[in-house]
Design a protein around this motif. Structure first.
Motif, PDB file in Angstrom:
ATOM      1  N   THR A  99      -9.317   2.438   3.414  1.00 45.36           N
ATOM      2  CA  THR A  99     -10.656   3.879   4.144  1.00 45.36           C
ATOM      3  C   THR A  99      -9.604   4.551   3.466  1.00 45.36           C
ATOM      4  N   GLY A 100      -9.003   4.285   1.752  1.00 49.35           N
ATOM      5  CA  GLY A 100      -8.294   5.739   1.483  1.00 49.35           C
ATOM      6  C   GLY A 100      -6.631   5.994   1.868  1.00 49.35           C
ATOM      7  N   GLU A 101      -6.821   5.601   2.560  1.00 46.46           N
ATOM      8  CA  GLU A 101      -5.318   5.897   3.459  1.00 46.46           C
ATOM      9  C   GLU A 101      -4.507   5.672   2.829  1.00 46.46           C
ATOM     10  N   ARG A 102      -2.848   6.576   2.623  1.00 50.73           N
ATOM     11  CA  ARG A 102      -2.221   6.070   1.849  1.00 50.73           C
ATOM     12  C   ARG A 102      -0.992   5.636   2.849  1.00 50.73           C
ATOM     13  N   PHE A 103      -0.030   4.474   2.256  1.00 55.28           N
ATOM     14  CA  PHE A 103       0.966   4.215   3.426  1.00 55.28           C
ATOM     15  C   PHE A 103       2.280   4.168   2.572  1.00 55.28           C
ATOM     16  N   HIS A 104       3.454   4.416   2.334  1.00 54.11           N
ATOM     17  CA  HIS A 104       4.423   3.431   1.486  1.00 54.11           C
ATOM     18  C   HIS A 104       5.359   2.583   1.921  1.00 54.11           C
ATOM     19  N   LEU A 105       5.717   2.197   1.449  1.00 52.13           N
ATOM     20  CA  LEU A 105       6.522   0.590   1.480  1.00 52.13           C
ATOM     21  C   LEU A 105       8.346   0.936   1.623  1.00 52.13           C
TER      22      LEU A 105
END
Ligand SMILES: [Zn+2]
Length: 308
Positions: A26-32
């Motif tokens: 999706t190209g959506e960004r997350f952080h870990l």
């Protein structure tokens, strides 16, 4: 979307780890974030509804031409851990996908049950596939329970392992394979590492965090392996390409047959050429990381110990 205030496994404090990790679909960004106590990585935020992140781009043909080879390696591990072929014993595979491993296990004498959210493909192969772990818990103990790269997808892995340990008979064996976030690949490539696969991978295990969860469930870890060759080779190749090219996972899509006709033609050609060029070095890296105990995949075999 749900933000986490503490480690879902041990309650320890979460610290920032990797920023701007993109979902390749999706190209959506997350952080870990990562737990300061047990080392478990968490994808944040957790989407409230995971369904949009699976679907046609995810299911089917996931392992391409290597599926049969992979199933044979896994059944060898199970045979070694369980002291021989199934001989009528019960095996449960959680997240069984298209059922390739269960078919191999059935040929080795195991009475098999699988769980899968999308069970159509495995049921078409004639397998007994239930829609959930609850549905697989029929009161008859299992002798072996396997999770091949499925634990990192679960919303509450600690609770699931507790449940599965309770479903094992005396001396039963649990085999868990996950990407190793403590391995060299993850450390080298960071947010470009293929096997982060956010947000489908809600958690990112290392040796300490997985071992701690298994021990908490009354199981003793009896063997640890540090690679699944094709996962690890693809981990080096595709992660390097992800760091170099503007579109992620082109090689992986081409080799697993999920590339749409005419899509990213030039990038696919460049990816294939670079993969051939990088393959010898990547093979040596897989051997090296395995010998160091820091491969792209972590496989732990745990045996249920009697309660004292
Ligand atoms: Zn923790």
């Amino acid at each position: 979307m749900t933000r986490l205030s503490a480690c879902r496994a041990c309650g320890g404090p979460l610290a920032p780890w990797l920023e701007g990790v993109a979902d390749p679909q999706t190209g959506e960004r997350f952080h870990l974030t990562r737990c300061g106590r047990c080392g478990l990585g968490h994808t944040e935020p957790h989407p409230a509804d995971m369904a949009p992140y699976y679907g046609a781009a995810y299911h089917g043909g996931r392992h391409g031409v290597t599926a049969a080879w992979c199933a044979r390696r896994r059944i060898r591990w199970v045979t070694a851990a369980c002291g021989g072929d199934g001989a009528g014993r019960r095996l449960l595979d959680v997240g069984c996908g298209d059922g390739t491993f269960l078919l191999e296990a059935g040929q080795r004498g195991w009475r098999t049950v699988g769980t899968e959210l999308n069970p159509a493909a495995a049921r078409e192969a004639g397998l007994d596939v239930r829609g959930s772990v609850d549905a697989a818990d029929d009161g008859i103990p299992y002798d072996c329970i396997t999770l091949w790269h499925s634990l990192e997808h679960m919303t509450d892995p600690g609770r699931l392992l507790t449940r599965l340990a309770a479903m094992l008979g005396h001396g039963g064996v649990l085999v868990v394979a996950v990407p190793d976030a403590g391995g060299l690949q993850c450390g080298f490539f960071g947010r470009h590492w293929l096997h982060l696969d956010v947000p489908r991978h809600l958690y990112h295990f290392n040796h300490g965090s997985l071992g701690r969860l298994l021990a908490a469930d009354g199981c003793a870890v009896v063997r640890t392996m540090h690679h699944e060759f094709e996962y690890d080779l693809m981990g080096w190749l595709q992660s390097a390409l992800n760091a170099l090219l503007p579109v992620p996972n082109i090689l992986f899509a081409a080799l697993t047959g999920r590339r749409r006709r005419g899509e990213h033609g030039a990038l696919t050609l460049i990816s294939l050429l670079l993969a051939v060029l990088f393959a010898p070095a990547a093979t040596l890296l897989v051997i090296g990381e395995t010998l160091l105990g820091r491969g792209g995949t972590l496989v732990m075999v745990a045996q249920k110990t009697p309660r004292t």
